[in-house]
Design an enzyme around this catalytic site. Structure first.
Site, PDB file in Angstrom:
ATOM      1  N   ILE A  35      26.768  26.910  59.644  1.00  0.00           N
ATOM      2  CA  ILE A  35      25.676  27.059  58.312  1.00  0.00           C
ATOM      3  C   ILE A  35      25.242  25.870  57.858  1.00  0.00           C
ATOM      4  O   ILE A  35      24.124  25.946  57.175  1.00  0.00           O
ATOM      5  CB  ILE A  35      26.336  28.020  57.200  1.00  0.00           C
ATOM      6  CG1 ILE A  35      25.227  28.619  56.232  1.00  0.00           C
ATOM      7  CG2 ILE A  35      27.426  27.277  56.298  1.00  0.00           C
ATOM      8  CD1 ILE A  35      25.784  29.883  55.475  1.00  0.00           C
ATOM      9  N   ASN A  50      35.667  28.520  46.344  1.00  0.00           N
ATOM     10  CA  ASN A  50      36.737  29.053  45.576  1.00  0.00           C
ATOM     11  C   ASN A  50      36.701  29.101  44.074  1.00  0.00           C
ATOM     12  O   ASN A  50      35.626  28.133  43.673  1.00  0.00           O
ATOM     13  CB  ASN A  50      38.181  28.513  45.938  1.00  0.00           C
ATOM     14  CG  ASN A  50      38.358  27.077  45.906  1.00  0.00           C
ATOM     15  OD1 ASN A  50      37.933  26.487  44.870  1.00  0.00           O
ATOM     16  ND2 ASN A  50      38.547  26.305  47.013  1.00  0.00           N
ATOM     17  N   VAL A  68      34.050  26.890  55.333  1.00  0.00           N
ATOM     18  CA  VAL A  68      33.011  26.697  54.893  1.00  0.00           C
ATOM     19  C   VAL A  68      32.763  25.720  53.955  1.00  0.00           C
ATOM     20  O   VAL A  68      31.745  24.813  54.097  1.00  0.00           O
ATOM     21  CB  VAL A  68      32.002  27.955  54.773  1.00  0.00           C
ATOM     22  CG1 VAL A  68      30.517  27.684  54.318  1.00  0.00           C
ATOM     23  CG2 VAL A  68      32.198  29.146  55.671  1.00  0.00           C
ATOM     24  N   ASP A  69      33.424  26.066  52.907  1.00  0.00           N
ATOM     25  CA  ASP A  69      33.292  25.271  51.810  1.00  0.00           C
ATOM     26  C   ASP A  69      33.786  23.729  52.058  1.00  0.00           C
ATOM     27  O   ASP A  69      33.091  22.508  51.753  1.00  0.00           O
ATOM     28  CB  ASP A  69      34.452  25.599  50.959  1.00  0.00           C
ATOM     29  CG  ASP A  69      34.309  25.142  49.507  1.00  0.00           C
ATOM     30  OD1 ASP A  69      33.102  24.794  49.088  1.00  0.00           O
ATOM     31  OD2 ASP A  69      35.441  25.146  48.573  1.00  0.00           O
ATOM     32  N   SER A  76      34.559  35.608  52.692  1.00  0.00           N
ATOM     33  CA  SER A  76      35.648  36.339  52.774  1.00  0.00           C
ATOM     34  C   SER A  76      36.574  36.687  54.159  1.00  0.00           C
ATOM     35  O   SER A  76      37.853  37.048  54.127  1.00  0.00           O
ATOM     36  CB  SER A  76      35.747  37.853  51.928  1.00  0.00           C
ATOM     37  OG  SER A  76      35.604  37.366  50.474  1.00  0.00           O
ATOM     38  N   THR A  77      35.760  36.501  55.112  1.00  0.00           N
ATOM     39  CA  THR A  77      36.719  36.810  56.502  1.00  0.00           C
ATOM     40  C   THR A  77      37.596  35.567  56.995  1.00  0.00           C
ATOM     41  O   THR A  77      37.928  35.809  57.996  1.00  0.00           O
ATOM     42  CB  THR A  77      35.300  37.068  57.417  1.00  0.00           C
ATOM     43  OG1 THR A  77      34.751  35.813  57.867  1.00  0.00           O
ATOM     44  CG2 THR A  77      34.783  38.152  56.748  1.00  0.00           C
ATOM     45  N   GLY A  78      37.474  34.511  56.483  1.00  0.00           N
ATOM     46  CA  GLY A  78      38.525  33.443  56.817  1.00  0.00           C
ATOM     47  C   GLY A  78      39.816  33.580  56.108  1.00  0.00           C
ATOM     48  O   GLY A  78      40.591  34.242  56.395  1.00  0.00           O
TER      49      GLY A  78
HETATM   50  P1  ADP Z   1      36.743  32.746  52.681  1.00  0.00           P
HETATM   51  O1  ADP Z   1      37.832  31.931  51.944  1.00  0.00           O
HETATM   52  O2  ADP Z   1      35.681  33.428  51.871  1.00  0.00           O
HETATM   53  O3  ADP Z   1      37.556  33.542  53.740  1.00  0.00           O
HETATM   54  P2  ADP Z   1      36.060  30.664  54.775  1.00  0.00           P
HETATM   55  O4  ADP Z   1      35.366  29.499  54.838  1.00  0.00           O
HETATM   56  O5  ADP Z   1      37.692  30.337  55.141  1.00  0.00           O
HETATM   57  O6  ADP Z   1      35.737  31.919  53.504  1.00  0.00           O
HETATM   58  O7  ADP Z   1      35.481  31.637  56.089  1.00  0.00           O
HETATM   59  C1  ADP Z   1      34.622  32.413  55.943  1.00  0.00           C
HETATM   60  C2  ADP Z   1      33.992  32.809  57.369  1.00  0.00           C
HETATM   61  O8  ADP Z   1      33.323  31.277  57.543  1.00  0.00           O
HETATM   62  C3  ADP Z   1      35.057  32.639  58.536  1.00  0.00           C
HETATM   63  O9  ADP Z   1      34.239  33.819  59.641  1.00  0.00           O
HETATM   64  C4  ADP Z   1      34.930  31.277  59.230  1.00  0.00           C
HETATM   65  O10 ADP Z   1      35.171  31.257  60.361  1.00  0.00           O
HETATM   66  C5  ADP Z   1      33.490  31.014  58.867  1.00  0.00           C
HETATM   67  N1  ADP Z   1      33.072  29.499  58.887  1.00  0.00           N
HETATM   68  C6  ADP Z   1      33.724  28.422  58.903  1.00  0.00           C
HETATM   69  N2  ADP Z   1      33.273  27.129  58.912  1.00  0.00           N
HETATM   70  C7  ADP Z   1      31.766  27.618  58.908  1.00  0.00           C
HETATM   71  C8  ADP Z   1      30.586  26.764  58.880  1.00  0.00           C
HETATM   72  N3  ADP Z   1      30.498  25.639  59.205  1.00  0.00           N
HETATM   73  N4  ADP Z   1      29.466  27.586  59.386  1.00  0.00           N
HETATM   74  C9  ADP Z   1      29.387  28.829  59.423  1.00  0.00           C
HETATM   75  N5  ADP Z   1      30.616  29.544  59.094  1.00  0.00           N
HETATM   76  C10 ADP Z   1      31.819  29.088  58.977  1.00  0.00           C
END
Ligand code: ADP
Length: 176
Positions: A22, A35, A44-45, A133-135
Site C-alpha cells: 500500500i 492503533n 501496515v502502520d 484488522s486482518t493482521g
Molecule cells: P491490523 O492491526 O489492523 O490487523 P496489520 O497492519 O497488522 O493491521 O495488518 C493488516 C493487513 O495488512 C494484513 O493483511 C497485513 O498482511 C497487511 N499488510 C502489512 N503490510 C502491508 C503493506 N505494506 N501493504 C499492504 N498491506 C500490508
C-alpha cells in the site's frame, strides 16, 4: 473560478483489488490500519511511517496534542500528510481487534465508511485500503473481506483499491 461537480446520480465508484504494497500506491489517499495511540505500530502502520518519513509521525503527535488527546477510537478516521509517499494524504483508522465472543463487525464497517467520509471531505477521488484488522488484530480474512467489500458500496469517490499483501488475502478479497 471553475467548480468541478460530479453527478451524484448513477455515479458508481470503481472497486479494484491488487496484490501489493500500500505504501507504493499512487492514489490521493492511503488508509492506515493504525492503533489508537496514532504513534506507530507494526504491519501496515510500521511500513507507512518507515517509508513516509518523520513528517507523518509529527502530524500524528500534533493530533494527540490537540483534538485527539485520548487517541483515536476504534472505527474513527483522521487524515494527515502522507510525507514522502506518493499519496497525498494518509487517513488513519483503528480497526477492531477480532473477538470470537462479540460481534464487532459494525466497527469494521465504520472504519471503512469514516475513512471514505474523510477522503471525500478532502475531495479525494482515489483511495487505497489495506485489509484492516486482518493482521495483528487477527480478524479472519474471509469475514473481513465480506465486511470491507460491503462497506465500500456507494463510496463517495471514483476509485476504491484494496491492496492486499499476500496471495491468500488477495484471493479472499478478489473472489467474485
Ligand atoms: P491490523 O492491526 O489492523 O490487523 P496489520 O497492519 O497488522 O493491521 O495488518 C493488516 C493487513 O495488512 C494484513 O493483511 C497485513 O498482511 C497487511 N499488510 C502489512 N503490510 C502491508 C503493506 N505494506 N501493504 C499492504 N498491506 C500490508
Amino acid at each position: 473560478r471553475p467548480v468541478r461537480c460530479r453527478d451524484p446520480i448513477g455515479d458508481v465508484a470503481t472497486i479494484e483489488y491488487v496484490l501489493g504494497d500500500i505504501t507504493e500506491q499512487e492514489v490521493d489517499v492511503i488508509v492506515n490500519a493504525a492503533n489508537s495511540s496514532l504513534l506507530g505500530g507494526g504491519g501496515v502502520d510500521g511500513a507507512i511511517h518507515r517509508k513516509g518519513g518523520p513528517e507523518i509521525l509529527a502530524a500524528c503527535r500534533e493530533l494527540r496534542a490537540g483534538h485527539y488527546g485520548g487517541g483515536l477510537k476504534t472505527g474513527q478516521a483522521v487524515a494527515t500528510t502522507a510525507g514522502r509517499l506518493r499519496a497525498r494524504w494518509v487517513v488513519h483508522t483503528v480497526g477492531p481487534v477480532w473477538s470470537a465472543t462479540e460481534d464487532r463487525s459494525q466497527l469494521l464497517t465504520d472504519c471503512h465508511r469514516n475513512a471514505l467520509r474523510v477522503a471525500a471531505e478532502l475531495q479525494a477521488r482515489t483511495i487505497a485500503f489495506p485489509a484492516i484488522s486482518t493482521g495483528i488484530y487477527r480478524w479472519p480474512v474471509e469475514d473481513a473481506s465480506r465486511i470491507a467489500r460491503a462497506a465500500v458500496q456507494n463510496a463517495p469517490v471514483e476509485l476504491v483499491r484494496f491492496v492486499l499483501f499476500d496471495q491468500r488475502t488477495y484471493d479472499a478479497f478478489a473472489r467474485p
